[in-house]
Design an enzyme around this catalytic site. Structure first.
Site, PDB file in Angstrom:
ATOM      1  N   HIS A   1       0.664  -0.820   0.084  1.00  0.00           N
ATOM      2  CA  HIS A   1      -0.155  -0.049  -0.221  1.00  0.00           C
ATOM      3  C   HIS A   1       0.854   1.314  -0.227  1.00  0.00           C
ATOM      4  O   HIS A   1       2.187   1.468   0.503  1.00  0.00           O
ATOM      5  CB  HIS A   1      -1.035   0.418   1.347  1.00  0.00           C
ATOM      6  CG  HIS A   1      -0.111   0.402   2.177  1.00  0.00           C
ATOM      7  ND1 HIS A   1       0.033   1.045   3.344  1.00  0.00           N
ATOM      8  CD2 HIS A   1      -0.192  -1.399   3.536  1.00  0.00           C
ATOM      9  CE1 HIS A   1       0.776   0.884   3.735  1.00  0.00           C
ATOM     10  NE2 HIS A   1       0.795  -0.237   4.526  1.00  0.00           N
TER      11      HIS A   1
ATOM     12  N   HIS B   1       0.444  -5.366   2.204  1.00  0.00           N
ATOM     13  CA  HIS B   1       1.284  -4.773   3.408  1.00  0.00           C
ATOM     14  C   HIS B   1       2.824  -5.566   3.537  1.00  0.00           C
ATOM     15  O   HIS B   1       2.893  -6.893   3.425  1.00  0.00           O
ATOM     16  CB  HIS B   1       0.841  -5.157   4.676  1.00  0.00           C
ATOM     17  CG  HIS B   1      -1.057  -4.519   5.255  1.00  0.00           C
ATOM     18  ND1 HIS B   1      -0.991  -3.298   4.832  1.00  0.00           N
ATOM     19  CD2 HIS B   1      -1.660  -5.458   4.334  1.00  0.00           C
ATOM     20  CE1 HIS B   1      -2.486  -3.335   5.443  1.00  0.00           C
ATOM     21  NE2 HIS B   1      -3.045  -4.956   4.938  1.00  0.00           N
TER      22      HIS B   1
END
Length: 171
Positions: free
Chosen positions: A16, A157
């Site tokens: 992200h 992530h």
């Protein structure tokens, strides 16, 4: 007749964009801050970079920073992102919301084990690397049998990427 091997699945594994907590140097885990202004610009740049790569599916962690990154990218590609909680960041328990100096002051030995990528440590009472890898493996096993004509993008992530690629170049 000759049996041909199945086409290899191409997957873009993407972290992200910068969150508000990334900008403040806070450990996040399952906490749910949104993107910073810089993160929005990063996601827009990512979308421009991916436009010509034929991506036909986007799946993201359901945490806001990954969801927002995926939404920006998907909009540029004319796609609707899917969400899957198995793509979430590693749960960091009581470490969530703390800075590295705060963690180092309270749990120096555990922080050293995190940095050494100890596969069994559960920082702050959260998840071990093994637990994160097992969670992500369930998602990937479901993805594998789908038709592999076009690449997919997975918005996730750093902790999950490190769990999947324990010896890889994830910073």
């Amino acid at each position: 007749g000759r049996v041909s091997a199945p086409a290899a699945r191409r997957v873009w594994l993407i972290r992200h964009a910068e969150s508000a907590w990334n900008a403040m140097g806070l450990w996040q885990g399952h906490a749910d801050p949104g993107l910073s202004a810089r993160g929005v610009a990063q996601a827009q740049a990512l979308a421009r970079a991916l436009v010509d790569h034929g991506i036909e599916a986007i799946v993201a962690s359901d945490l806001r920073r990954a969801r927002e990154t995926a939404r920006i990218v998907a909009e540029a590609l004319g796609l609707e992102p899917g969400l899957d909680p198995r793509l979430r960041e590693r749960d960091l328990g009581t470490w969530s919301g703390l800075t590295t100096p705060q963690i180092a002051g309270r749990w120096p030995d555990e922080l050293a084990r995190v940095r050494a990528r100890d596969p069994d440590l559960r920082p702050g009472g959260g998840e071990s690397i093994r637990q994160v890898a097992a969670r992500a493996a369930g998602f990937l096993q479901e993805l594998a049998p789908r038709p592999a004509a076009a690449p997919s993008a997975i918005l996730t992530h750093r902790g999950l990427m490190r769990a999947l690629l324990p010896d890889g170049p994830v910073p």
